[in-house]
Design a protein around this motif. Structure first.
Motif, PDB file in Angstrom:
ATOM      1  N   LEU A  23       0.812  -1.215   0.000  1.00  0.00           N
ATOM      2  CA  LEU A  23       0.000   0.000   0.000  1.00  0.00           C
ATOM      3  C   LEU A  23       0.846   1.266   0.000  1.00  0.00           C
ATOM      4  O   LEU A  23       0.372   2.336  -0.395  1.00  0.00           O
ATOM      5  N   GLU A  24       2.089   1.169   0.446  1.00  0.00           N
ATOM      6  CA  GLU A  24       2.987   2.327   0.440  1.00  0.00           C
ATOM      7  C   GLU A  24       3.520   2.644  -0.951  1.00  0.00           C
ATOM      8  O   GLU A  24       3.990   3.755  -1.192  1.00  0.00           O
ATOM      9  N   THR A  25       3.434   1.675  -1.864  1.00  0.00           N
ATOM     10  CA  THR A  25       4.082   1.856  -3.169  1.00  0.00           C
ATOM     11  C   THR A  25       3.153   1.667  -4.364  1.00  0.00           C
ATOM     12  O   THR A  25       3.491   2.101  -5.471  1.00  0.00           O
ATOM     13  N   GLU A  26       1.982   1.026  -4.165  1.00  0.00           N
ATOM     14  CA  GLU A  26       1.105   0.723  -5.295  1.00  0.00           C
ATOM     15  C   GLU A  26      -0.327   1.169  -4.992  1.00  0.00           C
ATOM     16  O   GLU A  26      -0.812   0.959  -3.877  1.00  0.00           O
ATOM     17  N   PRO A  27      -1.019   1.750  -5.980  1.00  0.00           N
ATOM     18  CA  PRO A  27      -2.419   2.160  -5.771  1.00  0.00           C
ATOM     19  C   PRO A  27      -3.380   0.990  -5.970  1.00  0.00           C
ATOM     20  O   PRO A  27      -4.245   0.986  -6.846  1.00  0.00           O
ATOM     21  N   VAL A  28      -3.240  -0.030  -5.121  1.00  0.00           N
ATOM     22  CA  VAL A  28      -4.065  -1.227  -5.262  1.00  0.00           C
ATOM     23  C   VAL A  28      -5.453  -0.985  -4.682  1.00  0.00           C
ATOM     24  O   VAL A  28      -5.610  -0.258  -3.695  1.00  0.00           O
ATOM     25  N   ASP A  29      -6.452  -1.631  -5.277  1.00  0.00           N
ATOM     26  CA  ASP A  29      -7.823  -1.477  -4.815  1.00  0.00           C
ATOM     27  C   ASP A  29      -8.329  -2.713  -4.088  1.00  0.00           C
ATOM     28  O   ASP A  29      -9.465  -2.721  -3.606  1.00  0.00           O
ATOM     29  N   GLU A  30      -7.496  -3.763  -4.016  1.00  0.00           N
ATOM     30  CA  GLU A  30      -7.912  -4.958  -3.288  1.00  0.00           C
ATOM     31  C   GLU A  30      -6.691  -5.714  -2.796  1.00  0.00           C
ATOM     32  O   GLU A  30      -5.684  -5.813  -3.503  1.00  0.00           O
ATOM     33  N   LEU A  31      -6.799  -6.234  -1.577  1.00  0.00           N
ATOM     34  CA  LEU A  31      -5.751  -7.051  -0.965  1.00  0.00           C
ATOM     35  C   LEU A  31      -6.412  -8.140  -0.134  1.00  0.00           C
ATOM     36  O   LEU A  31      -7.462  -7.913   0.471  1.00  0.00           O
ATOM     37  N   THR A  32      -5.791  -9.302  -0.098  1.00  0.00           N
ATOM     38  CA  THR A  32      -6.211 -10.353   0.823  1.00  0.00           C
ATOM     39  C   THR A  32      -5.099 -10.569   1.838  1.00  0.00           C
ATOM     40  O   THR A  32      -3.952 -10.847   1.457  1.00  0.00           O
ATOM     41  N   VAL A  33      -5.426 -10.402   3.107  1.00  0.00           N
ATOM     42  CA  VAL A  33      -4.447 -10.489   4.186  1.00  0.00           C
ATOM     43  C   VAL A  33      -5.031 -11.341   5.304  1.00  0.00           C
ATOM     44  O   VAL A  33      -6.115 -11.031   5.830  1.00  0.00           O
ATOM     45  N   LEU A  34      -4.336 -12.426   5.658  1.00  0.00           N
ATOM     46  CA  LEU A  34      -4.758 -13.279   6.766  1.00  0.00           C
ATOM     47  C   LEU A  34      -6.218 -13.712   6.612  1.00  0.00           C
ATOM     48  O   LEU A  34      -7.031 -13.620   7.535  1.00  0.00           O
ATOM     49  N   ASP A  35      -6.557 -14.158   5.425  1.00  0.00           N
ATOM     50  CA  ASP A  35      -7.878 -14.700   5.127  1.00  0.00           C
ATOM     51  C   ASP A  35      -8.987 -13.654   5.220  1.00  0.00           C
ATOM     52  O   ASP A  35     -10.163 -13.993   5.431  1.00  0.00           O
ATOM     53  N   VAL A  36      -8.634 -12.398   5.072  1.00  0.00           N
ATOM     54  CA  VAL A  36      -9.621 -11.325   4.980  1.00  0.00           C
ATOM     55  C   VAL A  36      -9.374 -10.574   3.678  1.00  0.00           C
ATOM     56  O   VAL A  36      -8.241 -10.196   3.373  1.00  0.00           O
ATOM     57  N   ARG A  37     -10.414 -10.385   2.932  1.00  0.00           N
ATOM     58  CA  ARG A  37     -10.331  -9.668   1.662  1.00  0.00           C
ATOM     59  C   ARG A  37     -10.725  -8.217   1.901  1.00  0.00           C
ATOM     60  O   ARG A  37     -11.802  -7.928   2.435  1.00  0.00           O
ATOM     61  N   ASP A  45     -11.464   7.540 -12.212  1.00  0.00           N
ATOM     62  CA  ASP A  45     -11.453   8.243 -10.928  1.00  0.00           C
ATOM     63  C   ASP A  45     -10.066   8.837 -10.690  1.00  0.00           C
ATOM     64  O   ASP A  45      -9.048   8.193 -10.928  1.00  0.00           O
ATOM     65  N   VAL A  46     -10.029  10.060 -10.212  1.00  0.00           N
ATOM     66  CA  VAL A  46      -8.778  10.810 -10.089  1.00  0.00           C
ATOM     67  C   VAL A  46      -8.355  10.891  -8.632  1.00  0.00           C
ATOM     68  O   VAL A  46      -9.171  11.119  -7.736  1.00  0.00           O
ATOM     69  N   ASP A  47      -7.045  10.699  -8.398  1.00  0.00           N
ATOM     70  CA  ASP A  47      -6.463  10.893  -7.066  1.00  0.00           C
ATOM     71  C   ASP A  47      -5.595  12.137  -7.075  1.00  0.00           C
ATOM     72  O   ASP A  47      -4.893  12.412  -8.056  1.00  0.00           O
ATOM     73  N   ASN A  48      -5.620  12.880  -5.988  1.00  0.00           N
ATOM     74  CA  ASN A  48      -4.788  14.086  -5.883  1.00  0.00           C
ATOM     75  C   ASN A  48      -3.333  13.782  -5.547  1.00  0.00           C
ATOM     76  O   ASN A  48      -2.468  14.637  -5.684  1.00  0.00           O
ATOM     77  N   TYR A  49      -3.075  12.565  -5.073  1.00  0.00           N
ATOM     78  CA  TYR A  49      -1.719  12.168  -4.707  1.00  0.00           C
ATOM     79  C   TYR A  49      -1.636  10.655  -4.780  1.00  0.00           C
ATOM     80  O   TYR A  49      -2.660   9.967  -4.938  1.00  0.00           O
ATOM     81  N   GLY A  50      -0.428  10.127  -4.674  1.00  0.00           N
ATOM     82  CA  GLY A  50      -0.233   8.692  -4.797  1.00  0.00           C
ATOM     83  C   GLY A  50       0.140   8.035  -3.484  1.00  0.00           C
ATOM     84  O   GLY A  50       0.163   8.672  -2.425  1.00  0.00           O
ATOM     85  N   PRO A  51       0.464   6.739  -3.536  1.00  0.00           N
ATOM     86  CA  PRO A  51       0.848   6.011  -2.316  1.00  0.00           C
ATOM     87  C   PRO A  51       2.126   6.567  -1.710  1.00  0.00           C
ATOM     88  O   PRO A  51       2.989   7.102  -2.411  1.00  0.00           O
TER      89      PRO A  51
END
Length: 346
Positions: free
Chosen positions: A107-121, A314-320
């Motif tokens: 999340l610090e480096t990529e504008p991802v919209d989905e992650l699965t962590v420890l069996d939680v999406r 959709d537009v972001d004003n800044y990045g990760p």
């Protein structure tokens, strides 16, 4: 064997429930009256938040962070903080902490919209914010909207917006809400004021995410300027929260922002106190300005795999970016100085 396909029913499924309980009947009556009085739909644009699904691929999505952020990156930053603090406070297991921190680094480096962590999406969820109006005046709170038993004008806490809300398009709803959802299914950006790519993505969403879920109503203070209005506050969970934000603005923020003389600041405070004395007033004139508490709706589009996420347009004003100190798998936090000295030695 697990499946990546959601167990949710078809996204177009809607269930109508007629509840004859007196409270439910009163809510339905208020909704019906509002739809006949406030008939103009004004779309304000997208808002974003985070929802979770556990286990991944099965069951409904539940809101984790309020779907109120103006940019998807704000929601990603909220998820970044959520996972970082889980790693810091919620586990002593180095393996668990390592997986949480790995997601933080993504999340610090990529504008991802989905992650699965420890069996939680986790997913960035997109909603469209809208207001119904009449003669350019937004719909106010309804008599059956939630109000505190004892109004608190000095605090800052409010009913948390969207807390634990389940995004379930198949849940039974009243007749008016279901009718509204049916009407909103065809909502998309058409005006020439929207860029072509925004209009294209909006039209595509009707095919990819044809279902609609209404989030809980929200409230904010708007300022009327001619035939238009501008939000003065963020979204609140109750009408009282919005009223309190307006009086805080008048008593605390205006005098500081405008460097008002003491007598003028006292006049604004008196207006605020008069407004508070009315308890459930929804409009206030301050000199030549009119402020109103507006009832704000938000709709989430639903597809075969759940709620819609951020669109390409959709537009972001800044990045990760890195927003928390470095932490290792043992929970040790390092406050690094990331400033680099680029001066050359002579």
């Amino acid at each position: 064997m697990s499946s990546d396909k959601s167990d949710d029913p078809d996204p177009l499924v809607m269930r109508v429930q007629v509840d004859d309980h007196p409270v439910a009947a009163a809510v339905e009556a208020d909704a019906s009256i509002a739809r006949t009085r406030y008939t103009t739909l004004n779309v304000r644009g997208p808002v974003f938040g985070i929802a979770t699904q556990s286990p991944p691929g099965h069951g409904h999505w539940q809101v984790l962070t309020p779907i109120t952020d103006g940019f998807a990156q704000q929601a990603r930053d909220s998820l970044n903080s959520h996972l970082w603090f889980k790693a810091k406070d919620d586990t002593d297991d180095p393996l668990v902490r390592r997986e949480l921190l790995a997601a933080v680094r993504v999340l610090e480096t990529e504008p991802v919209d989905e992650l699965t962590v420890l069996d939680v999406r986790y997913r960035v969820v997109r909603a469209d914010e809208f207001v119904f109006s009449r003669d350019s005046v937004p719909e106010p709170p309804r008599p059956t909207d939630p109000e505190p038993a004892v109004p608190d004008w000095d605090g800052y806490d409010d009913t948390p917006l969207d807390r634990d809300f389940v995004i379930d398009h198949s849940a039974a709803a009243g007749l008016v809400a279901t009718t509204e959802r049916l009407a909103l299914q065809r909502l998309h950006y058409r005006g020439e004021r929207y860029p072509p790519e925004v209009r294209h993505d909006s039209e595509q969403a009707m095919a990819t995410h044809p279902g609609v879920v209404l989030l809980p109503p929200a409230y904010c203070v708007v300022e009327h300027t001619g035939d238009s209005w501008t939000p003065l506050t963020g979204l609140m969970g109750t009408p009282h929260g919005a009223r309190r934000a307006l009086t805080n603005w008048l008593i605390r923020f205006w005098p500081l922002m405008r460097d008002l003389p003491e007598a003028e600041a006292a006049r604004y405070a008196a207006l605020a106190r008069e407004f508070q004395a009315q308890v459930r007033a929804n409009s206030l004139c301050v000199d030549d300005r009119l402020y109103s508490v507006a009832r704000v709706g938000r709709m989430v589009r639903i597809g075969g795999d759940g709620p819609e996420s951020a669109r390409p347009s959709d537009v972001d004003n800044y990045g990760p970016s890195q927003i928390h100190p470095v932490m290792d798998e043992h929970g040790t936090i390092t406050h690094e100085d990331t400033h680099e000295d680029t001066s050359e030695e002579e």
